[in-house]
Design a protein around this motif. Structure first.
Motif, PDB file in Angstrom:
ATOM      1  N   ALA A 179     -54.882  55.378 -65.471  1.00 17.52           N
ATOM      2  CA  ALA A 179     -54.350  56.415 -64.591  1.00 17.52           C
ATOM      3  C   ALA A 179     -55.430  56.954 -63.661  1.00 17.52           C
ATOM      4  O   ALA A 179     -55.183  57.213 -62.476  1.00 17.52           O
ATOM      5  CB  ALA A 179     -53.761  57.556 -65.425  1.00 17.52           C
ATOM      6  N   VAL A 180     -56.633  57.106 -64.187  1.00 14.64           N
ATOM      7  CA  VAL A 180     -57.748  57.546 -63.343  1.00 14.64           C
ATOM      8  C   VAL A 180     -58.081  56.479 -62.304  1.00 14.64           C
ATOM      9  O   VAL A 180     -58.402  56.797 -61.149  1.00 14.64           O
ATOM     10  CB  VAL A 180     -58.971  57.883 -64.219  1.00 14.64           C
ATOM     11  CG1 VAL A 180     -60.192  58.184 -63.356  1.00 14.64           C
ATOM     12  CG2 VAL A 180     -58.665  59.084 -65.119  1.00 14.64           C
ATOM     13  N   ALA A 181     -57.967  55.204 -62.694  1.00 18.38           N
ATOM     14  CA  ALA A 181     -58.196  54.121 -61.734  1.00 18.38           C
ATOM     15  C   ALA A 181     -57.157  54.153 -60.613  1.00 18.38           C
ATOM     16  O   ALA A 181     -57.474  53.869 -59.453  1.00 18.38           O
ATOM     17  CB  ALA A 181     -58.175  52.769 -62.448  1.00 18.38           C
ATOM     18  N   TRP A 182     -55.915  54.493 -60.964  1.00 22.51           N
ATOM     19  CA  TRP A 182     -54.866  54.634 -59.941  1.00 22.51           C
ATOM     20  C   TRP A 182     -55.269  55.686 -58.916  1.00 22.51           C
ATOM     21  O   TRP A 182     -55.134  55.481 -57.700  1.00 22.51           O
ATOM     22  CB  TRP A 182     -53.549  55.010 -60.613  1.00 22.51           C
ATOM     23  CG  TRP A 182     -52.421  55.295 -59.675  1.00 22.51           C
ATOM     24  CD1 TRP A 182     -51.632  54.384 -59.021  1.00 22.51           C
ATOM     25  CD2 TRP A 182     -51.935  56.585 -59.280  1.00 22.51           C
ATOM     26  NE1 TRP A 182     -50.690  55.030 -58.245  1.00 22.51           N
ATOM     27  CE2 TRP A 182     -50.855  56.378 -58.391  1.00 22.51           C
ATOM     28  CE3 TRP A 182     -52.304  57.887 -59.603  1.00 22.51           C
ATOM     29  CZ2 TRP A 182     -50.152  57.439 -57.812  1.00 22.51           C
ATOM     30  CZ3 TRP A 182     -51.613  58.948 -59.031  1.00 22.51           C
ATOM     31  CH2 TRP A 182     -50.539  58.714 -58.141  1.00 22.51           C
ATOM     32  N   THR A 183     -55.795  56.814 -59.412  1.00 24.24           N
ATOM     33  CA  THR A 183     -56.249  57.851 -58.496  1.00 24.24           C
ATOM     34  C   THR A 183     -57.469  57.384 -57.716  1.00 24.24           C
ATOM     35  O   THR A 183     -57.611  57.708 -56.527  1.00 24.24           O
ATOM     36  CB  THR A 183     -56.562  59.143 -59.268  1.00 24.24           C
ATOM     37  OG1 THR A 183     -55.354  59.643 -59.841  1.00 24.24           O
ATOM     38  CG2 THR A 183     -57.142  60.217 -58.352  1.00 24.24           C
ATOM     39  N   ALA A 184     -58.351  56.606 -58.353  1.00 26.83           N
ATOM     40  CA  ALA A 184     -59.518  56.076 -57.638  1.00 26.83           C
ATOM     41  C   ALA A 184     -59.095  55.207 -56.461  1.00 26.83           C
ATOM     42  O   ALA A 184     -59.706  55.250 -55.390  1.00 26.83           O
ATOM     43  CB  ALA A 184     -60.402  55.284 -58.604  1.00 26.83           C
ATOM     44  N   ASN A 185     -58.042  54.435 -56.652  1.00 34.09           N
ATOM     45  CA  ASN A 185     -57.547  53.612 -55.551  1.00 34.09           C
ATOM     46  C   ASN A 185     -57.023  54.493 -54.418  1.00 34.09           C
ATOM     47  O   ASN A 185     -57.226  54.180 -53.240  1.00 34.09           O
ATOM     48  CB  ASN A 185     -56.444  52.677 -56.059  1.00 34.09           C
ATOM     49  CG  ASN A 185     -56.129  51.564 -55.083  1.00 34.09           C
ATOM     50  OD1 ASN A 185     -56.989  50.750 -54.763  1.00 34.09           O
ATOM     51  ND2 ASN A 185     -54.903  51.533 -54.587  1.00 34.09           N
ATOM     52  N   ARG A 186     -56.373  55.603 -54.770  1.00 26.40           N
ATOM     53  CA  ARG A 186     -55.900  56.546 -53.754  1.00 26.40           C
ATOM     54  C   ARG A 186     -57.084  57.208 -53.037  1.00 26.40           C
ATOM     55  O   ARG A 186     -57.023  57.470 -51.832  1.00 26.40           O
ATOM     56  CB  ARG A 186     -55.001  57.604 -54.393  1.00 26.40           C
ATOM     57  CG  ARG A 186     -53.622  57.062 -54.757  1.00 26.40           C
ATOM     58  CD  ARG A 186     -52.906  57.940 -55.779  1.00 26.40           C
ATOM     59  NE  ARG A 186     -52.689  59.313 -55.377  1.00 26.40           N
ATOM     60  CZ  ARG A 186     -51.636  59.750 -54.683  1.00 26.40           C
ATOM     61  NH1 ARG A 186     -50.689  58.883 -54.304  1.00 26.40           N
ATOM     62  NH2 ARG A 186     -51.501  61.030 -54.388  1.00 26.40           N
ATOM     63  N   MET A 187     -58.142  57.497 -53.786  1.00 25.99           N
ATOM     64  CA  MET A 187     -59.342  58.051 -53.155  1.00 25.99           C
ATOM     65  C   MET A 187     -59.921  57.063 -52.150  1.00 25.99           C
ATOM     66  O   MET A 187     -60.310  57.431 -51.031  1.00 25.99           O
ATOM     67  CB  MET A 187     -60.389  58.377 -54.222  1.00 25.99           C
ATOM     68  CG  MET A 187     -60.086  59.596 -55.059  1.00 25.99           C
ATOM     69  SD  MET A 187     -60.260  61.155 -54.149  1.00 25.99           S
ATOM     70  CE  MET A 187     -62.044  61.313 -54.089  1.00 25.99           C
ATOM     71  N   ALA A 188     -59.983  55.799 -52.551  1.00 23.98           N
ATOM     72  CA  ALA A 188     -60.587  54.780 -51.694  1.00 23.98           C
ATOM     73  C   ALA A 188     -59.788  54.549 -50.419  1.00 23.98           C
ATOM     74  O   ALA A 188     -60.370  54.250 -49.369  1.00 23.98           O
ATOM     75  CB  ALA A 188     -60.738  53.470 -52.462  1.00 23.98           C
ATOM     76  N   ASN A 189     -58.449  54.686 -50.498  1.00 31.44           N
ATOM     77  CA  ASN A 189     -57.655  54.455 -49.285  1.00 31.44           C
ATOM     78  C   ASN A 189     -57.244  55.751 -48.573  1.00 31.44           C
ATOM     79  O   ASN A 189     -56.464  55.714 -47.620  1.00 31.44           O
ATOM     80  CB  ASN A 189     -56.431  53.572 -49.572  1.00 31.44           C
ATOM     81  CG  ASN A 189     -55.449  54.220 -50.535  1.00 31.44           C
ATOM     82  OD1 ASN A 189     -55.281  55.443 -50.575  1.00 31.44           O
ATOM     83  ND2 ASN A 189     -54.778  53.392 -51.333  1.00 31.44           N
ATOM     84  N   GLY A 190     -57.786  56.873 -49.047  1.00 30.26           N
ATOM     85  CA  GLY A 190     -57.613  58.139 -48.321  1.00 30.26           C
ATOM     86  C   GLY A 190     -56.294  58.836 -48.535  1.00 30.26           C
ATOM     87  O   GLY A 190     -55.922  59.696 -47.729  1.00 30.26           O
ATOM     88  N   THR A 191     -55.578  58.541 -49.624  1.00 34.02           N
ATOM     89  CA  THR A 191     -54.271  59.168 -49.853  1.00 34.02           C
ATOM     90  C   THR A 191     -54.258  60.144 -51.027  1.00 34.02           C
ATOM     91  O   THR A 191     -53.212  60.682 -51.367  1.00 34.02           O
ATOM     92  CB  THR A 191     -53.189  58.097 -50.089  1.00 34.02           C
ATOM     93  OG1 THR A 191     -53.543  57.319 -51.238  1.00 34.02           O
ATOM     94  CG2 THR A 191     -53.057  57.186 -48.879  1.00 34.02           C
TER      95      THR A 191
END
Length: 225
Positions: free
Chosen positions: A193-205
């Motif tokens: 779940a934290v990785a899911w948020t990390a992906n959102r951080m990386a793409n600016g969402t």
């Protein structure tokens, strides 16, 4: 260009991480220290950690209260992070006294037990600005679901629901994770779940509690999701 991120959760024996590439499962990993995961993360845009990053001199953080308020029956999974001076002590009794003097409230044993991992993560966070950020799995799962989750993460129903939510968002966890499969299921789900948020951080969402983040010594203090 491929987006490579990692989500990390602290567990009893160390840290468990889940790596995503372009939003999909790449691998899972175990490490005794967070330093090991960071050292082996070459190419990662960001690393999300389920551990508090950033404290204030004399007050609680807004992030924890705001995050807890969104979680309904899961609000107890977020604990308030005491001021910086509390963590600089080495024994619970003194830390608890200082916490009461600064905030009017005591320090929980559960919070104090995280001290070694909290100090390790904050040292890395300060040394590598922009690489680490803080996330909370229950806040991330709540965002995936669009509502607070009914069942606790250690229950059968709770774990089935969390795995289902991850899959709906493109993160399909395999049944065999290699050595990382020795970690408790709820910690692996939390790391994902934290990785899911990390992906959102990386793409600016990604979004944050609070929004905008608070500032501590020039750094952003927030729980991202």
């Amino acid at each position: 260009m491929s987006i490579h991120v990692i989500g990390v959760d602290a567990y009893a024996l160390g840290w468990v991480g889940v790596e995503l590439r372009d939003g999909q499962f790449g691998r899972a990993m175990l490490a005794a220290t967070l330093y090991e995961i960071v050292a082996g993360s070459s190419g990662a845009a960001v690393i999300g950690v389920d551990i508090p990053l950033g404290m204030f001199p004399d007050r609680w953080r807004a992030a924890d209260t705001l995050a807890a308020d969104t979680l309904g029956p899961r609000r107890s999974s977020v604990f308030r992070v005491p001021p910086r001076a509390v963590w600089q002590e080495t024994d619970f009794a003194t830390a608890n006294r200082i916490c009461r003097e600064l905030t009017g409230s005591g320090l929980s044993r559960q919070s104090w037990a995280l001290r070694p991992k909290l100090l390790e993560a904050n040292a890395i966070w300060e040394r590598h600005p922009g690489l680490l950020f803080e996330a909370h799995p229950e806040v991330s799962f709540r965002e995936m679901a669009g509502e607070p989750l009914t069942y606790a993460k250690k229950t059968w129903s709770g774990q089935a629901r969390r795995r289902e939510l991850l899959a709906k968002h493109g993160i399909v966890l395999p049944d065999h994770l290699g050595p990382a499969g020795q970690a408790p299921p709820d910690d692996i789900l939390d790391a994902a779940a934290v990785a899911w948020t990390a992906n959102r951080m990386a793409n600016g969402t990604a979004s944050s509690h609070p929004s905008p983040p608070e500032q501590s010594d020039g750094a952003q203090v927030a729980i991202w999701y």
